[in-house]
Design an enzyme around this catalytic site. Sequence first.
Site, PDB file in Angstrom:
ATOM      1  N   GLY A 155      19.275   5.720   5.401  1.00 52.45           N
ATOM      2  CA  GLY A 155      19.839   4.912   6.199  1.00 52.45           C
ATOM      3  C   GLY A 155      19.004   3.562   6.698  1.00 52.45           C
ATOM      4  CD  GLN A 187       6.554 -27.741  12.702  1.00 53.69           C
ATOM      5  OE1 GLN A 187       5.625 -27.858  12.588  1.00 53.69           O
ATOM      6  NE2 GLN A 187       6.084 -29.038  14.161  1.00 53.69           N
ATOM      7  CB  SER A 188      10.644 -27.126  17.592  1.00 54.51           C
ATOM      8  OG  SER A 188      11.398 -28.689  16.688  1.00 54.51           O
ATOM      9  CE  LYS A 221      -6.123   0.568   4.048  1.00 49.45           C
ATOM     10  NZ  LYS A 221      -6.657   2.288   5.134  1.00 49.45           N
ATOM     11  CG  ASP A 281       1.960  -0.525  -5.397  1.00 48.60           C
ATOM     12  OD1 ASP A 281       2.839  -0.076  -6.572  1.00 48.60           O
ATOM     13  OD2 ASP A 281       1.010  -0.478  -4.767  1.00 48.60           O
ATOM     14  CE1 TYR A 311      -5.032   4.509   0.560  1.00 50.90           C
ATOM     15  CE2 TYR A 311      -6.238   5.761  -1.825  1.00 50.90           C
ATOM     16  CZ  TYR A 311      -5.907   4.574  -0.983  1.00 50.90           C
ATOM     17  OH  TYR A 311      -6.019   2.895  -1.381  1.00 50.90           O
ATOM     18  CG  ASP A 356      -1.101  -3.274  -5.718  1.00 45.30           C
ATOM     19  OD1 ASP A 356      -1.110  -3.907  -5.063  1.00 45.30           O
ATOM     20  OD2 ASP A 356      -0.923  -2.604  -6.321  1.00 45.30           O
ATOM     21  CG  ASP A 357       1.900  -4.569  -2.436  1.00 46.00           C
ATOM     22  OD1 ASP A 357       2.339  -3.425  -1.803  1.00 46.00           O
ATOM     23  OD2 ASP A 357       0.566  -4.492  -2.109  1.00 46.00           O
TER      24      ASP A 357
HETATM   25  P1  13P Z   1      -2.510  -0.857  -3.355  1.00 44.76           P
HETATM   26  O1  13P Z   1      -2.846  -0.066  -1.671  1.00 44.76           O
HETATM   27  O2  13P Z   1      -2.237  -1.979  -3.609  1.00 44.76           O
HETATM   28  O3  13P Z   1      -1.965   0.085  -4.301  1.00 44.76           O
HETATM   29  O4  13P Z   1      -4.151  -0.356  -3.909  1.00 44.76           O
HETATM   30  C1  13P Z   1      -4.964   0.744  -3.938  1.00 44.76           C
HETATM   31  C2  13P Z   1      -5.641   1.098  -4.222  1.00 44.76           C
HETATM   32  O5  13P Z   1      -6.653   2.509  -4.668  1.00 44.76           O
HETATM   33  C3  13P Z   1      -6.434   0.133  -4.535  1.00 44.76           C
HETATM   34  O6  13P Z   1      -8.203   0.834  -5.032  1.00 44.76           O
HETATM   35  P1  13P Z   2       7.223 -29.975  16.927  1.00 44.19           P
HETATM   36  O1  13P Z   2       7.521 -30.362  18.568  1.00 44.19           O
HETATM   37  O2  13P Z   2       8.457 -30.666  15.652  1.00 44.19           O
HETATM   38  O3  13P Z   2       6.787 -28.765  16.519  1.00 44.19           O
HETATM   39  O4  13P Z   2       6.082 -31.439  15.951  1.00 44.19           O
HETATM   40  C1  13P Z   2       5.233 -31.400  16.419  1.00 44.19           C
HETATM   41  C2  13P Z   2       3.541 -31.704  14.982  1.00 44.19           C
HETATM   42  O5  13P Z   2       4.500 -31.599  14.194  1.00 44.19           O
HETATM   43  C3  13P Z   2       2.617 -31.164  15.131  1.00 44.19           C
HETATM   44  O6  13P Z   2       2.160 -31.414  14.325  1.00 44.19           O
HETATM   45 MG    MG Z   3      -0.951  -0.299  -5.922  1.00 47.25          MG
HETATM   46 MG    MG Z   4      -0.795  -3.280  -3.461  1.00 48.28          MG
END
Ligand code: 13P
Ligand code: 13P
Ligand code: MG
Ligand code: MG
Length: 384
Positions: A115, A252-253, A242, A23, A239, A64-65
């Site tokens: 890093g 799948q698969s 969040k 954010d 704080y 807002d993220d």
């Molecule tokens: P965010 O963590 O999405 O920035 O929200 C913070 C907040 O205080 C919402 O009321």
């Molecule tokens: P897969 O075995 O490829 O996951 O297929 C199963 C399927 O799509 C059932 O919804």
């Molecule tokens: Mg925010």
């Molecule tokens: Mg947020």
Amino acid sequence: MPAKKKPAPRKHDAITVSVIKADIGGYVGHSASHPDILALADELLGRARDEGLLVDYHVTNVGDDLDLIMTHRHGNNSRKIHRLAWDVFMEGTKLARELCLHGAGQDMLADSFSGNVKGMGPGCAEMTFVERKAEPIIVFAGDKCAPGAWNLPLYRMFADPFNTIGLVIDPSMHDGFIFEVHDVHGGQDIKLACPEQMYDLLVLIGSPENYVIKNIYTRKGEVAAASSTQKLALIAGRYVGKDDPVMIVRCQSGLPAVGEALEPFAFPHMVSGWMRGSHYGPMMPTSRAQATPSRFDGPPRVIACGFQLACGRLVGPRDMFDDPSFDLARQKCNEVADYIRRHGPFEPHRLGLHDMEYTTLPQVLAKLKGLKPHKRSSGTWGRV
Ligand code: 13P
Ligand code: 13P
Ligand code: MG
Ligand code: MG
């Protein structure tokens, strides 16, 4: 912008999917991201793809993220990729300051890159694997919630036969999965196998403020899901909004079908977050267009971007919750939100005291006890 480069077809080489988010400023308040910030991130990642650092990327947002979804050949925790994301967020923060967005640079807790974005504010979910013939993945992104928000849906996807019938009738899933659980307060990460250690697993992940599912693996050790686990308040000691986590789920698969991965969100479970990060509220699955938390800065949102990978190219996204089959979940969510909001400043709507430690509680306690709260160099009040 230059035309998309066709990726060299190297399906057998390991591909890394990195989803790094932060954010860096809200428009308006904490409700959404500004289109100019998204455009800037798109331009910067486009350049990185043209220079060959990324195979492909997609920029999106939930509330807002800002979410940078990237594929590349540099593995998990690559300095180059983390630096790229960091630089995008820093450039975005500059622009957010020019636009006087709310909380510009909110999640950028360090002054310079060292890093890896982990521990510096941005959240990160990454996985490296060899692409299968068809490789459907879903990137989930949440706003107004904490990393533990994924515990219940991940459990349902990978361990609950009432959600995932594949666990019962698909021989390649019948042995179950390994859950890697992160102890938020610094203990050891622990691996638990399901179904045999299901009850042990539930003791931990049923407390999502303390234990967070970090990765899920098949019995053969293939990664199946990865989530971001950083807790901003623990990094900052105060704080700062969040965490608003992300996660990647392969489907799948031998892994949950796409529909099995989405099914848990038909139930709007309670998560911590919402207004000032200090309330429990139901999580609403929405299209990206509707991921703009407004009522009491919420209720918490989750979006799902579906992609097919093609030699690392992100074919998509499909906006998976932009579907009438989630209308009832949204309606239920509004009903539950209405009910719990009537509690106003009372628990269990408001978080319990322990989890309020990182909000206003220390200052209030200090005032009432005549104690002087610890003043941080940033000018904000910290934990006593
Ligand atoms: P965010 O963590 O999405 O920035 O929200 C913070 C907040 O205080 C919402 O009321
Ligand atoms: P897969 O075995 O490829 O996951 O297929 C199963 C399927 O799509 C059932 O919804
Ligand atoms: Mg925010
Ligand atoms: Mg947020």
